[in-house]
Design an enzyme around this catalytic site. Structure first.
Site, PDB file in Angstrom:
ATOM      1  N   TYR A  92       0.823  -1.213   0.000  1.00 58.03           N
ATOM      2  CA  TYR A  92       0.000   0.000   0.000  1.00 58.03           C
ATOM      3  C   TYR A  92       0.853   1.257   0.000  1.00 58.03           C
ATOM      4  CZ  TYR A  92      -4.575   2.179   1.037  1.00 58.03           C
ATOM      5  OH  TYR A  92      -5.760   2.878   0.985  1.00 58.03           O
ATOM      6  N   SER A 184       0.748  -7.916   1.475  1.00 54.93           N
ATOM      7  CA  SER A 184      -0.085  -6.846   2.022  1.00 54.93           C
ATOM      8  C   SER A 184      -1.065  -6.366   0.950  1.00 54.93           C
ATOM      9  CB  SER A 184       0.797  -5.720   2.566  1.00 54.93           C
ATOM     10  OG  SER A 184       0.039  -4.851   3.383  1.00 54.93           O
ATOM     11  N   GLN A 185      -1.008  -5.083   0.532  1.00 55.56           N
ATOM     12  CA  GLN A 185      -1.848  -4.693  -0.597  1.00 55.56           C
ATOM     13  C   GLN A 185      -1.576  -5.617  -1.783  1.00 55.56           C
ATOM     14  OE1 GLN A 185      -2.790  -0.550  -2.660  1.00 55.56           O
ATOM     15  NE2 GLN A 185      -0.778  -1.276  -3.287  1.00 55.56           N
ATOM     16  N   ASP A 274      -0.446 -10.432  13.486  1.00 59.78           N
ATOM     17  CA  ASP A 274      -0.644  -9.312  12.563  1.00 59.78           C
ATOM     18  C   ASP A 274      -1.793  -8.421  13.045  1.00 59.78           C
ATOM     19  OD1 ASP A 274      -0.982  -7.614  10.367  1.00 59.78           O
ATOM     20  OD2 ASP A 274      -0.611  -9.199   8.907  1.00 59.78           O
ATOM     21  N   HIS A 303       2.836  -8.128  10.799  1.00 61.87           N
ATOM     22  CA  HIS A 303       2.837  -7.612   9.430  1.00 61.87           C
ATOM     23  C   HIS A 303       4.242  -7.129   9.114  1.00 61.87           C
ATOM     24  CE1 HIS A 303       0.026  -6.608   6.183  1.00 61.87           C
ATOM     25  NE2 HIS A 303       0.809  -5.573   5.923  1.00 61.87           N
TER      26      HIS A 303
END
Length: 321
Positions: A92, A184-185, A274, A303
């Site tokens: 992100y 992630s993203q 996370d 994360h």
């Protein structure tokens, strides 16, 4: 210590965020629109040089007329047979990253493409006109527009599909051996792309973002990557009069609702500590995948960089050689 559900409950968790009634029509119409776009692909030789590799800035026209950028690399020379390929999606607000970290695939004989997401840290344009707020955030961009097709992540999801299909159509690429990956993203986009391009061979996603927004809210974790959700309510709906409407509209870009469309094999990497993309939100999507799948747990990690994850993804992609 648990920050979320225990593993046995994660494996059956089905998510909280509502799915719009017209979800399938929304995405079928979106894919039909994408099929009409003239991509106008340009490959511009990059200044970066590496032995045995050809490196390009790839530009194409996406939905809404935006010029979208990706880094594109391939082994030098004409192959005797078409090559496998890997398409990579970034985290992100970032970008497609450096050239050199793609060379491990090129050196193994892969074509590589790495997308810059619209409006984030790379070269891709964000040209979608929207009504309503555009303050601090990407997944809420377009949330107040009467047309749900103005959601920015609809365009980004479609960009992942368009880039992947462009790679598949290249004459030196074996369309049956194309893998996709990201964290992630990038992990969320891996789920979305696998759903929108069911012909991909395999997908590897680390702690995927963009899943089960209501669960994030109810866990009081609308912070970090999801903090724009908190900003949205505080600034534009402070008494939550539109809460159901907001979460339902976000359902159009919730990867858990796209996950049943996935047909390729998939591996997911999850840190059980996370607090950015909580494990239950990841499993809301994972549990809806009906194709062959595997999850790798990291009990003590959140994360963050997961030891051995990059190597495992690399070996997973190497199976296409």
């Amino acid at each position: 210590m648990l920050i979320d559900l225990p593993i046995e409950k994660l494996k059956t968790y089905q998510g909280l965020n509502p799915c719009p009634d017209d979800f399938d029509r929304y995405w079928d119409e979106s894919l039909a629109e994408l099929a009409t776009v003239e991509s106008d692909v340009r490959l511009v030789p990059a200044e970066f040089r590496a032995p045995g590799a050809e490196c390009f800035d790839l530009f194409f026209t996406g939905v809404g007329g935006a010029r979208v950028h990706a880094k594109f690399l391939r082994p030098r020379g004409t192959p005797a047979t078409p090559r496998p390929a890997v398409v990579i999606f970034h985290g992100y607000s970032g970008n497609c990253g450096s050239w050199c970290d793609k060379l491990k695939y090129v050196n193994a004989g892969f074509v590589v493409a790495a997308l810059d997401c619209r409006g984030q840290g790379g070269l891709s344009e964000d040209t979608t006109p929207v009504s309503g707020m555009t303050f601090r955030g990407h997944f809420v961009r377009g949330l107040d527009d009467p047309d749900p097709k103005k959601l920015l992540f609809r365009s980004i999801f479609l960009d992942t599909a368009q880039l992947t299909r462009l790679v598949m159509a290249m004459p030196d690429v074996d369309a049956a051996r194309v893998g996709i990956t990201g964290g992630s993203q990038g992990g969320g986009l891996t789920f979305a792309c696998a759903a929108l391009v069911p012909e991909v061979n395999r997908a590897a996603a680390a702690y995927p973002f963009l899943s089960d927004y209501r669960r994030v809210w109810e866990m009081d974790l609308a912070k970090g990557a999801y903090e724009e959700l908190s900003y949205y309510f505080r600034m534009f709906d402070p008494v939550h009069a539109r809460e159901q409407e907001v979460f339902t509209k976000l359902g159009y870009i919730d990867i858990q609702h796209l996950a049943p469309r996935i047909r390729c094999s998939l591996v997911m990497f999850t840190g059980l500590m996370d607090t950015i993309c909580p494990p239950s939100t990841q499993f809301a999507a994972y549990n809806k995948v009906v194709s062959p799948k595997e999850v790798v747990f990291y009990p003590d990690f959140g994360h963050e960089s997961l030891p051995g994850c990059d190597d495992a993804v690399y070996e997973y992609m190497m199976e296409m050689l």
